[in-house]
Enzyme design. Structure first.
Site, PDB file in Angstrom:
ATOM      1  CE  LYS A   1      -3.882  -2.397   2.295  1.00  0.00           C
ATOM      2  NZ  LYS A   1      -3.035  -3.729   2.313  1.00  0.00           N
TER       3      LYS A   1
ATOM      4  CB  SER B   1      -1.438 -11.391   9.790  1.00  0.00           C
ATOM      5  OG  SER B   1      -2.131 -10.605   8.915  1.00  0.00           O
ATOM      6  NE  ARG B   2      -2.717  -9.571  16.451  1.00  0.00           N
ATOM      7  CZ  ARG B   2      -2.545  -8.146  17.156  1.00  0.00           C
ATOM      8  NH1 ARG B   2      -3.572  -7.890  18.009  1.00  0.00           N
ATOM      9  NH2 ARG B   2      -1.581  -7.311  16.944  1.00  0.00           N
TER      10      ARG B   2
END
Length: 239
Positions: free
Chosen positions: A146, A187-188
């Site tokens: 990003k 992943s969280r």
């Protein structure tokens, strides 16, 4: 002799000698999804010592219990935004810094832009300053896809974190570089668990745009990329 790995050219094979074995390593955000897996893989490469810095005492408690058989790991409660707590992590000497601490969730960063700047930008500057002051050999900042042409706060702050990291090469003897991931699977808060939850709850998933593209990588591969980048880097790359 020149040889190529990916898009990078290296001058000689001597550039790729192992650097992790015998080194003192600091991992910021070392109890997070990526940070903790990186620590697990680091322990297989015979470092002299690993210092884990994070601000979550619960995650430290559980990881410390998991790694109880390792006598070369130290845990420090601290925040990259706090120079005093960060300075303690460098006190016993550091050869390599793996900077994984960050605010990483797009929606949270959008509604907390000031906090995103404090952690992702100012926190990275603190890491760079202390790496220079403590004669660190290598610094790798964990970034994101990003950061490429960023359109949101998280991407913009990580883009600047990359710039701050790479600028370190121009101002010091620290060899600094970055590693970018796409979405790290499982992943969280990652996209796959969110999609599974949406299917279970609503029978469908929400997509922001019909033409959206997702790039994904498993956690163990992400951690391997970090460690391989350390072994291969000459400074200034984005892996």
């Amino acid at each position: 002799m020149l040889f190529t790995i990916g898009v990078y050219q290296f001058a000689s094979l001597e550039s790729c000698v192992p650097r992790i074995g015998g080194s003192r390593i600091l991992v910021t955000g070392g109890t997070g999804s990526i940070g903790s897996e990186t620590v697990r893989q680091l322990l297989k490469r015979d470092p002299a010592h690993i210092t884990i810095l994070s601000r979550d005492d619960s995650k430290q408690f559980y990881l410390k219990d998991e790694l109880s058989g390792s006598d070369n790991v130290t845990f420090i409660i601290g925040d990259v935004r706090d120079r005093e707590s960060l300075d303690r992590a460098f006190r016993n000497g550091v050869d390599i810094v793996i900077h994984a601490a960050a605010l990483k969730h797009v929606e949270i960063c959008e509604i907390n832009p000031t906090e995103s700047v404090k952690t992702n930008i100012l926190g990275t500057q603190n890491i760079v300053d202390l790496s220079i002051a403590n004669d660190v050999k290598q610094l790798i900042t964990i970034s994101t896809d990003k950061a490429v042409n960023p359109t949101n706060t998280m991407g913009a702050t990580k883009y600047l974190a990359e710039k701050i990291t790479l600028d370190c090469n121009e101002k010091s003897q620290v060899s600094a570089f970055c590693a970018r991931f796409g979405n790290v699977l499982s992943s969280r808060g990652s996209v796959i668990p969110s999609m599974v939850k949406g299917i279970k709850k609503n029978g469908r998933i929400w997509v922001s745009d019909g033409d959206v593209t997702r790039f994904a990588i498993p956690i163990d591969h992400a951690a391997s990329l970090v460690l391989d980048a350390i072994e291969l880097s000459l400074g200034g790359e984005i892996f």
